[in-house]
Each structure stands twice: as structure tokens, then as C-alpha cells.
Design a protein around this motif. Structure first.
Motif, PDB file in Angstrom:
ATOM      1  N   ILE A   1      15.473 -91.191 -28.459  1.00 48.73           N
ATOM      2  CA  ILE A   1      15.985 -91.848 -27.258  1.00 48.73           C
ATOM      3  C   ILE A   1      15.119 -91.570 -26.032  1.00 48.73           C
ATOM      4  O   ILE A   1      14.886 -92.463 -25.210  1.00 48.73           O
ATOM      5  N   ALA A   2      14.643 -90.354 -25.894  1.00 53.19           N
ATOM      6  CA  ALA A   2      13.902 -89.948 -24.685  1.00 53.19           C
ATOM      7  C   ALA A   2      12.533 -90.617 -24.622  1.00 53.19           C
ATOM      8  O   ALA A   2      11.946 -90.959 -25.661  1.00 53.19           O
TER       9      ALA A   2
ATOM     10  N   ASP B   1      19.676 -78.938 -33.956  1.00 52.44           N
ATOM     11  CA  ASP B   1      18.683 -79.726 -34.698  1.00 52.44           C
ATOM     12  C   ASP B   1      19.016 -81.212 -34.631  1.00 52.44           C
ATOM     13  O   ASP B   1      18.144 -82.050 -34.440  1.00 52.44           O
ATOM     14  N   PHE B   2      20.305 -81.528 -34.768  1.00 53.93           N
ATOM     15  CA  PHE B   2      20.721 -82.926 -34.668  1.00 53.93           C
ATOM     16  C   PHE B   2      20.433 -83.482 -33.272  1.00 53.93           C
ATOM     17  O   PHE B   2      19.909 -84.594 -33.126  1.00 53.93           O
ATOM     18  N   VAL B   3      20.750 -82.711 -32.236  1.00 54.26           N
ATOM     19  CA  VAL B   3      20.502 -83.158 -30.862  1.00 54.26           C
ATOM     20  C   VAL B   3      19.010 -83.386 -30.632  1.00 54.26           C
ATOM     21  O   VAL B   3      18.612 -84.369 -30.001  1.00 54.26           O
ATOM     22  N   TRP B   4      18.163 -82.483 -31.156  1.00 51.80           N
ATOM     23  CA  TRP B   4      16.714 -82.663 -31.026  1.00 51.80           C
ATOM     24  C   TRP B   4      16.264 -83.947 -31.703  1.00 51.80           C
ATOM     25  O   TRP B   4      15.473 -84.719 -31.158  1.00 51.80           O
ATOM     26  N   ARG B   5      16.761 -84.202 -32.930  1.00 49.76           N
ATOM     27  CA  ARG B   5      16.347 -85.409 -33.650  1.00 49.76           C
ATOM     28  C   ARG B   5      16.761 -86.673 -32.900  1.00 49.76           C
ATOM     29  O   ARG B   5      15.968 -87.607 -32.757  1.00 49.76           O
ATOM     30  N   VAL B   6      17.988 -86.706 -32.411  1.00 49.81           N
ATOM     31  CA  VAL B   6      18.470 -87.885 -31.682  1.00 49.81           C
ATOM     32  C   VAL B   6      17.726 -88.027 -30.364  1.00 49.81           C
ATOM     33  O   VAL B   6      17.309 -89.130 -29.980  1.00 49.81           O
TER      34      VAL B   6
ATOM     35  N   GLU C   1       6.841 -85.397 -25.990  1.00 50.18           N
ATOM     36  CA  GLU C   1       5.583 -84.719 -26.309  1.00 50.18           C
ATOM     37  C   GLU C   1       5.465 -83.371 -25.611  1.00 50.18           C
ATOM     38  O   GLU C   1       4.774 -82.479 -26.095  1.00 50.18           O
ATOM     39  N   GLY C   2       6.123 -83.204 -24.481  1.00 53.37           N
ATOM     40  CA  GLY C   2       6.041 -81.948 -23.734  1.00 53.37           C
ATOM     41  C   GLY C   2       6.965 -80.860 -24.238  1.00 53.37           C
ATOM     42  O   GLY C   2       6.876 -79.718 -23.813  1.00 53.37           O
ATOM     43  N   HIS C   3       7.861 -81.208 -25.161  1.00 51.43           N
ATOM     44  CA  HIS C   3       8.833 -80.232 -25.665  1.00 51.43           C
ATOM     45  C   HIS C   3       8.914 -80.311 -27.168  1.00 51.43           C
ATOM     46  O   HIS C   3       8.828 -81.370 -27.762  1.00 51.43           O
TER      47      HIS C   3
END
Length: 126
Positions: A102-103, A93-98, A109-111
Motif C-alpha cells: 500500500i505504501a 509480519d502481516f502488517v509489514w506485508r500489507v 525502500e527506506g524501511h
């Protein structure tokens, strides 16, 4: 972002400490189970040597104690596995938020994060 990472690390440390304690308890429980099963074998041998039917329940009692310790250890491992899974989910969850910050927007939007149905979502998260 540094404060969010520090908060995530401290949350994981808390859960990892609990996991370590659970695993220690599991190991002790499984060693007690193993000891009870060894005592069962010794008791069976002693009953066979003594030729007395008076102590035939002793091996059964040791066997039941060993089985109960084994069951309890298995339950502890289930709790530990669920705790391990929660730490993995928290990290992801932390990696997704960060990553969303950044991305590039077209990639974000695609993921979408893959939420697990049995996990509670915190307020403010997708």
C-alpha cells in the motif's frame, strides 16, 4: 488481501486459544502452590502444638510440593510468554506485508522489517 487477513486471524485464534489454556493451567498451578504453602503453615502449627517429632517431615513435604508447583507454573508462564511473542511477530509480519503493498515505493525502500534472530522465517518472506 482479505484472504491473507482471514488466514492471519485464524492463525492468531489458534495461538490465542493455546495461550488461554496455558494461562488457565498456570492459574490452577499457582493456586495449588498457594494451597500447599498454606498447608505448610498449618502443618508447622500442628507439629508445634503436638510436641511430637514424629510428624516434622509433613511441613517439609508440603513446602516442597508448593515449591514444585511454583516452579511448574513459572515454566508454563515462560511457554505462554513465548507464544504471546509469536502472535505479536505474526501480526507485525502481516502488517509489514500489507504496508509494503500500500505504501509509496520510496517509503518502503527506506524501511525493512525487523526480523528477530531466534524466529524462523517462512519461505517467501524477506
Amino acid at each position: 488481501m482479505i484472504k491473507a487477513r482471514q488466514a492471519a486471524i485464524f492463525e492468531q485464534l489458534d495461538k490465542l486459544t493455546s495461550r488461554a489454556r496455558l494461562l488457565q493451567r498456570c492459574m490452577v498451578t499457582f493456586y495449588l502452590s498457594l494451597g500447599a504453602f498454606v498447608a505448610t503453615s498449618v502443618a508447622i502449627g500442628m507439629v508445634a502444638i503436638s510436641s511430637s517429632l514424629r510428624y516434622t517431615l509433613v511441613p517439609v513435604a508440603f513446602g516442597l510440593v508448593g515449591a514444585l508447583f511454583l516452579f511448574y507454573g513459572s515454566m508454563l508462564l515462560i511457554f505462554e510468554a513465548r507464544l504471546a511473542l509469536s502472535t505479536i511477530h505474526a501480526e507485525m509480519d502481516f502488517v509489514w506485508r500489507v504496508s509494503r503493498k500500500i505504501a509509496p515505493a520510496e517509503i518502503v525502500e527506506g524501511h525493512k522489517p525487523h526480523f528477530v534472530h531466534f524466529r524462523r522465517r517462512e519461505k517467501g518472506r524477506e
